[in-house]
Design a protein around this motif. Structure first.
Motif, mmCIF file in Angstrom:
data_model
loop_
_atom_site.group_PDB
_atom_site.id
_atom_site.type_symbol
_atom_site.label_atom_id
_atom_site.label_comp_id
_atom_site.label_asym_id
_atom_site.label_seq_id
_atom_site.Cartn_x
_atom_site.Cartn_y
_atom_site.Cartn_z
ATOM 1 N N HIS A 68 7.046 -26.612 -16.180
ATOM 2 C CA HIS A 68 5.950 -25.961 -16.893
ATOM 3 C C HIS A 68 4.691 -26.786 -16.693
ATOM 4 O O HIS A 68 4.720 -27.815 -16.029
ATOM 5 C CB HIS A 68 6.244 -25.888 -18.403
ATOM 6 C CG HIS A 68 7.472 -25.116 -18.745
ATOM 7 N ND1 HIS A 68 7.443 -23.772 -19.006
ATOM 8 C CD2 HIS A 68 8.768 -25.505 -18.857
ATOM 9 C CE1 HIS A 68 8.676 -23.365 -19.276
ATOM 10 N NE2 HIS A 68 9.493 -24.388 -19.192
ATOM 11 N N TYR A 69 3.610 -26.347 -17.280
ATOM 12 C CA TYR A 69 2.419 -27.179 -17.315
ATOM 13 C C TYR A 69 1.796 -27.098 -18.701
ATOM 14 O O TYR A 69 2.006 -26.155 -19.445
ATOM 15 C CB TYR A 69 1.406 -26.791 -16.238
ATOM 16 C CG TYR A 69 0.836 -25.409 -16.354
ATOM 17 C CD1 TYR A 69 -0.326 -25.175 -17.096
ATOM 18 C CD2 TYR A 69 1.437 -24.340 -15.713
ATOM 19 C CE1 TYR A 69 -0.854 -23.902 -17.197
ATOM 20 C CE2 TYR A 69 0.909 -23.067 -15.809
ATOM 21 C CZ TYR A 69 -0.231 -22.850 -16.545
ATOM 22 O OH TYR A 69 -0.760 -21.589 -16.648
ATOM 23 N N VAL A 70 1.078 -28.136 -19.030
ATOM 24 C CA VAL A 70 0.404 -28.229 -20.316
ATOM 25 C C VAL A 70 -1.090 -28.259 -20.044
ATOM 26 O O VAL A 70 -1.562 -29.021 -19.199
ATOM 27 C CB VAL A 70 0.824 -29.521 -21.066
ATOM 28 C CG1 VAL A 70 0.039 -29.661 -22.363
ATOM 29 C CG2 VAL A 70 2.318 -29.524 -21.326
ATOM 30 N N GLU A 71 -1.829 -27.390 -20.723
ATOM 31 C CA GLU A 71 -3.282 -27.400 -20.627
ATOM 32 C C GLU A 71 -3.837 -27.899 -21.954
ATOM 33 O O GLU A 71 -3.356 -27.511 -23.018
ATOM 34 C CB GLU A 71 -3.828 -26.006 -20.359
ATOM 35 C CG GLU A 71 -3.476 -25.505 -18.981
ATOM 36 C CD GLU A 71 -4.005 -24.102 -18.742
ATOM 37 O OE1 GLU A 71 -3.843 -23.254 -19.640
ATOM 38 O OE2 GLU A 71 -4.572 -23.874 -17.674
ATOM 39 N N VAL A 72 -4.819 -28.759 -21.874
ATOM 40 C CA VAL A 72 -5.400 -29.361 -23.065
ATOM 41 C C VAL A 72 -6.905 -29.178 -23.015
ATOM 42 O O VAL A 72 -7.534 -29.394 -21.986
ATOM 43 C CB VAL A 72 -5.072 -30.871 -23.128
ATOM 44 C CG1 VAL A 72 -5.679 -31.502 -24.364
ATOM 45 C CG2 VAL A 72 -3.577 -31.091 -23.083
ATOM 46 N N TRP A 73 -7.469 -28.761 -24.159
ATOM 47 C CA TRP A 73 -8.928 -28.636 -24.286
ATOM 48 C C TRP A 73 -9.371 -29.451 -25.491
ATOM 49 O O TRP A 73 -8.786 -29.342 -26.569
ATOM 50 C CB TRP A 73 -9.354 -27.189 -24.521
ATOM 51 C CG TRP A 73 -9.009 -26.266 -23.413
ATOM 52 C CD1 TRP A 73 -9.727 -26.044 -22.283
ATOM 53 C CD2 TRP A 73 -7.865 -25.419 -23.323
ATOM 54 N NE1 TRP A 73 -9.086 -25.128 -21.489
ATOM 55 C CE2 TRP A 73 -7.936 -24.720 -22.113
ATOM 56 C CE3 TRP A 73 -6.759 -25.202 -24.151
ATOM 57 C CZ2 TRP A 73 -6.978 -23.814 -21.720
ATOM 58 C CZ3 TRP A 73 -5.802 -24.301 -23.752
ATOM 59 C CH2 TRP A 73 -5.921 -23.614 -22.548
ATOM 60 N N LEU A 74 -10.405 -30.225 -25.319
ATOM 61 C CA LEU A 74 -11.015 -30.945 -26.424
ATOM 62 C C LEU A 74 -12.244 -30.146 -26.837
ATOM 63 O O LEU A 74 -13.170 -29.960 -26.051
ATOM 64 C CB LEU A 74 -11.411 -32.361 -25.997
ATOM 65 C CG LEU A 74 -12.094 -33.213 -27.048
ATOM 66 C CD1 LEU A 74 -11.212 -33.354 -28.293
ATOM 67 C CD2 LEU A 74 -12.431 -34.574 -26.472
ATOM 68 N N VAL A 75 -12.200 -29.630 -28.069
ATOM 69 C CA VAL A 75 -13.268 -28.754 -28.568
ATOM 70 C C VAL A 75 -14.021 -29.481 -29.672
ATOM 71 O O VAL A 75 -13.427 -29.974 -30.621
ATOM 72 C CB VAL A 75 -12.686 -27.430 -29.106
ATOM 73 C CG1 VAL A 75 -13.788 -26.529 -29.631
ATOM 74 C CG2 VAL A 75 -11.870 -26.730 -28.029
ATOM 75 N N MET A 76 -15.340 -29.527 -29.520
ATOM 76 C CA MET A 76 -16.183 -30.153 -30.527
ATOM 77 C C MET A 76 -17.353 -29.216 -30.816
ATOM 78 O O MET A 76 -18.033 -28.763 -29.884
ATOM 79 C CB MET A 76 -16.705 -31.503 -30.035
ATOM 80 C CG MET A 76 -17.540 -32.250 -31.061
ATOM 81 S SD MET A 76 -18.096 -33.841 -30.445
ATOM 82 C CE MET A 76 -16.597 -34.767 -30.595
ATOM 83 N N ASP A 77 -17.541 -28.900 -32.079
ATOM 84 C CA ASP A 77 -18.620 -27.989 -32.494
ATOM 85 C C ASP A 77 -18.552 -26.652 -31.757
ATOM 86 O O ASP A 77 -19.572 -26.094 -31.364
ATOM 87 C CB ASP A 77 -19.990 -28.635 -32.284
ATOM 88 C CG ASP A 77 -20.181 -29.872 -33.144
ATOM 89 O OD1 ASP A 77 -19.646 -29.883 -34.285
ATOM 90 O OD2 ASP A 77 -20.843 -30.813 -32.688
ATOM 91 N N GLY A 78 -17.312 -26.152 -31.523
ATOM 92 C CA GLY A 78 -17.132 -24.850 -30.893
ATOM 93 C C GLY A 78 -17.316 -24.833 -29.389
ATOM 94 O O GLY A 78 -17.260 -23.778 -28.770
ATOM 95 N N ARG A 79 -17.507 -25.990 -28.761
ATOM 96 C CA ARG A 79 -17.695 -26.077 -27.308
ATOM 97 C C ARG A 79 -16.615 -26.951 -26.692
ATOM 98 O O ARG A 79 -16.249 -27.981 -27.249
ATOM 99 C CB ARG A 79 -19.060 -26.683 -26.984
ATOM 100 C CG ARG A 79 -20.200 -25.802 -27.443
ATOM 101 C CD ARG A 79 -21.536 -26.417 -27.160
ATOM 102 N NE ARG A 79 -21.643 -26.752 -25.750
ATOM 103 C CZ ARG A 79 -22.654 -27.421 -25.228
ATOM 104 N NH1 ARG A 79 -23.640 -27.824 -25.987
ATOM 105 N NH2 ARG A 79 -22.686 -27.687 -23.936
ATOM 106 N N VAL A 80 -16.108 -26.546 -25.533
ATOM 107 C CA VAL A 80 -15.133 -27.355 -24.805
ATOM 108 C C VAL A 80 -15.897 -28.500 -24.137
ATOM 109 O O VAL A 80 -16.787 -28.271 -23.325
ATOM 110 C CB VAL A 80 -14.387 -26.523 -23.746
ATOM 111 C CG1 VAL A 80 -13.455 -27.400 -22.926
ATOM 112 C CG2 VAL A 80 -13.604 -25.397 -24.409
ATOM 113 N N ILE A 81 -15.532 -29.733 -24.513
ATOM 114 C CA ILE A 81 -16.222 -30.882 -23.920
ATOM 115 C C ILE A 81 -15.349 -31.620 -22.911
ATOM 116 O O ILE A 81 -15.849 -32.458 -22.161
ATOM 117 C CB ILE A 81 -16.748 -31.850 -25.005
ATOM 118 C CG1 ILE A 81 -15.606 -32.419 -25.840
ATOM 119 C CG2 ILE A 81 -17.772 -31.162 -25.886
ATOM 120 C CD1 ILE A 81 -16.027 -33.548 -26.751
ATOM 121 N N ALA A 82 -14.038 -31.296 -22.869
ATOM 122 C CA ALA A 82 -13.136 -31.882 -21.876
ATOM 123 C C ALA A 82 -11.898 -31.007 -21.772
ATOM 124 O O ALA A 82 -11.526 -30.330 -22.730
ATOM 125 C CB ALA A 82 -12.750 -33.301 -22.266
#
Length: 50
Positions: A27-41
């Motif tokens: 499988h794969y894992v996708e990760v999003w870092l969200v700050m103030d409603g915006r994806v920053i990483a």
């Protein structure tokens, strides 16, 4: 790779988070870092579920 999509999001308050699945294999894992409603990483990791 599996075409199954996770129907949840996890919030991690420590350095390790785990979850249960009935889908074994590659499988794969996708990760999003969200700050103030915006994806920053974001990142993508291949994993083997045993």
């Amino acid at each position: 790779m599996s075409s199954h999509k996770a129907a949840r999001s996890l919030t991690c308050t420590g350095q390790r988070t785990s979850s249960v699945t009935k889908y074994r294999g590659r499988h794969y894992v996708e990760v999003w870092l969200v700050m103030d409603g915006r994806v920053i990483a974001s990142d993508h990791h291949d994993v083997e579920v045993r």
